[in-house]
Enzyme design. Structure first.
Site, PDB file in Angstrom:
ATOM      1  N   ARG A   1       0.427  -7.409  -5.063  1.00  0.00           N
ATOM      2  CA  ARG A   1       1.834  -6.993  -5.192  1.00  0.00           C
ATOM      3  C   ARG A   1       2.649  -8.152  -5.764  1.00  0.00           C
ATOM      4  NH1 ARG A   1       5.221  -3.094  -3.190  1.00  0.00           N
ATOM      5  NH2 ARG A   1       3.747  -2.136  -1.759  1.00  0.00           N
TER       6      ARG A   1
ATOM      7  N   ASP B   1      -3.204   5.466   3.825  1.00  0.00           N
ATOM      8  CA  ASP B   1      -2.460   4.215   4.001  1.00  0.00           C
ATOM      9  C   ASP B   1      -1.588   4.343   5.245  1.00  0.00           C
ATOM     10  OD1 ASP B   1      -1.739   1.641   3.476  1.00  0.00           O
ATOM     11  OD2 ASP B   1      -0.716   2.041   1.593  1.00  0.00           O
TER      12      ASP B   1
ATOM     13  N   SER C   1       6.349   3.840   1.271  1.00  0.00           N
ATOM     14  CA  SER C   1       7.759   3.465   1.174  1.00  0.00           C
ATOM     15  C   SER C   1       8.269   3.854  -0.212  1.00  0.00           C
ATOM     16  CB  SER C   1       7.909   1.961   1.450  1.00  0.00           C
ATOM     17  OG  SER C   1       9.226   1.567   1.225  1.00  0.00           O
TER      18      SER C   1
ATOM     19  N   ASP D   1      -5.716  -0.755  -0.690  1.00  0.00           N
ATOM     20  CA  ASP D   1      -5.810  -2.218  -0.760  1.00  0.00           C
ATOM     21  C   ASP D   1      -6.731  -2.696   0.362  1.00  0.00           C
ATOM     22  OD1 ASP D   1      -4.200  -1.932   1.538  1.00  0.00           O
ATOM     23  OD2 ASP D   1      -2.366  -2.324   0.422  1.00  0.00           O
TER      24      ASP D   1
ATOM     25  N   LYS E   1      -5.543  -4.707  -4.282  1.00  0.00           N
ATOM     26  CA  LYS E   1      -4.149  -4.651  -4.740  1.00  0.00           C
ATOM     27  C   LYS E   1      -3.523  -6.039  -4.752  1.00  0.00           C
ATOM     28  CE  LYS E   1      -0.648  -3.315  -1.960  1.00  0.00           C
ATOM     29  NZ  LYS E   1       0.085  -2.423  -1.049  1.00  0.00           N
TER      30      LYS E   1
HETATM   31  C1  R5P Z   1       1.235  -2.642   2.555  1.00  0.00           C
HETATM   32  O1  R5P Z   1       1.079  -3.698   3.048  1.00  0.00           O
HETATM   33  C2  R5P Z   1       1.285  -1.342   3.287  1.00  0.00           C
HETATM   34  O2  R5P Z   1       0.089  -1.089   3.952  1.00  0.00           O
HETATM   35  C3  R5P Z   1       1.601  -0.231   2.317  1.00  0.00           C
HETATM   36  O3  R5P Z   1       0.573  -0.166   1.349  1.00  0.00           O
HETATM   37  C4  R5P Z   1       2.908  -0.466   1.639  1.00  0.00           C
HETATM   38  O4  R5P Z   1       3.918  -0.748   2.574  1.00  0.00           O
HETATM   39  C5  R5P Z   1       3.328   0.712   0.809  1.00  0.00           C
HETATM   40  O5  R5P Z   1       4.555   0.404   0.213  1.00  0.00           O
HETATM   41  P1  R5P Z   1       4.995   1.139  -1.108  1.00  0.00           P
HETATM   42  O6  R5P Z   1       4.945   2.607  -0.843  1.00  0.00           O
HETATM   43  O7  R5P Z   1       6.398   0.648  -1.352  1.00  0.00           O
HETATM   44  O8  R5P Z   1       4.074   0.679  -2.199  1.00  0.00           O
END
Ligand code: R5P
Length: 306
Positions: A195, A220, A224, A170, A193
């Site tokens: 969300r 990244d 999570s 992103d 990206k």
């Molecule tokens: C977003 O702001 C962060 O940089 C990560 O892209 C995000 O926390 C990833 O989260 P997940 O694995 O739940 O998509």
């Protein structure tokens, strides 16, 4: 003569704390820690902290489980006369909720850092998630020391991947993707990206996007749910790319995340050791030790009075 700082590890931060003791030449302390039958935390500091700088190392993934013991330990250090208390939290949680996206929401980043800061004299962390907050010091009332993981990741990529192209999932990832790319002299690009939920994202290629026939390395800061990384992997594979290498700093890996990444077609999955996980292959210890040295011994941190 002043005694060296003493390092205490809160469970389960013992590996990193041991590394810091060795690299910084500090003393190692012991915390007795357990849960009462009702789940409450019990903490007892072994040894004398009176007049000493204490370095508390805490693993703060799943913060709602770990913070009470940390608060008990930090407050006890002060009560027992510690000269100053330095918190080392290699992963700083709650930083992504940095704005009131909907009416009435808590701005968790600001509240959480303020909470920690009320118990310690300095905060050391690695690559905190800073998006709408420009600098950690903007929300952190005590001196903060940030170690970067960029150099360690760049060195790992240089050693392990031939002809890489770094891809951020992103736009906000541009800050660390560009730095890592510079460190390993590789081209880089970022996807776009949007969300719309914890496990709902839409990812698109920017105009003119091309992998230039190279091996894609997604980079990244946090994995999570792996929704972000898995969507990015699928997009790259649609373009006929070889299995993308997935690199993240903080390996949170919520339930099902690793499986989702593999299912999406990821290649090797590699993370830094800010959160202990089976994918840890890159250590942040050298940079962290340097930051801890500055925090524990540096002049920016006067002894507390009173
Ligand atoms: C977003 O702001 C962060 O940089 C990560 O892209 C995000 O926390 C990833 O989260 P997940 O694995 O739940 O998509």
């Amino acid at each position: 003569m002043e005694q060296p700082p003493v390092v205490y590890a809160l469970e389960p931060a013992h590996a990193l704390a041991g590394g810091l003791v060795e690299r910084c030449g500090f003393a190692a302390g012991t915390i007795e820690q357990r849960r009462f039958p009702d789940g409450e935390s019990y903490v007892r500091l072994a040894g004398d902290v009176d007049g000493r700088t204490v370095v508390l190392v805490a693993t703060l993934d799943h913060p709602d489980e770990h913070v009470p013991a940390l608060v008990l330990a930090a407050a006890t250090c002060r009560e027992l006369g510690a000269r100053r208390v330095v918190l080392v939290a290699p992963y700083l949680p709650y930083m992504r909720q940095d704005r009131r996206f909907r009416d009435g929401e808590a701005i968790a980043a600001r509240v959480f850092v303020t909470l920690l800061s009320s118990y310690v004299d300095a905060l050391v962390t690695v690559a905190p998630h800073l998006h709408r907050i420009a600098d950690l010091s903007d929300v952190c009332p005590v001196p903060s020391f940030v170690a970067s993981a960029d150099g360690a990741i760049a060195a790992w990529i240089s050693r392990n991947i031939a002809a890489p192209i770094l891809v951020g999932p992103d736009e906000e990832s541009a800050q660390w993707v560009s730095a890592v790319a510079e460190g390993c002299s590789a081209p880089w690009t970022c996807l776009r990206k949007e969300r719309s939920g914890d496990r709902r994202v839409a990812i698109e290629r920017p105009v003119g996007f091309s992998l230039q026939g190279r091996t894609p390395v997604l980079v990244d800061d946090i994995v999570s749910t792996a929704t972000t990384m898995a969507h990015a992997v699928r997009l790259l594979r649609e373009d006929g790319a070889s299995a993308p290498v997935c690199v993240a700093i903080h390996a949170l890996f919520a339930e099902g995340a690793a499986e989702a990444l593999v299912e999406a077609g990821a290649g090797r999955i590699v993370t830094c050791d800010t959160v202990a996980h089976a994918t840890n292959a890159i250590t942040v210890l050298p940079g962290l030790a340097e930051a801890v040295g500055r925090a524990a011994c540096g002049s920016r941190l006067p002894p507390r009075s009173g």
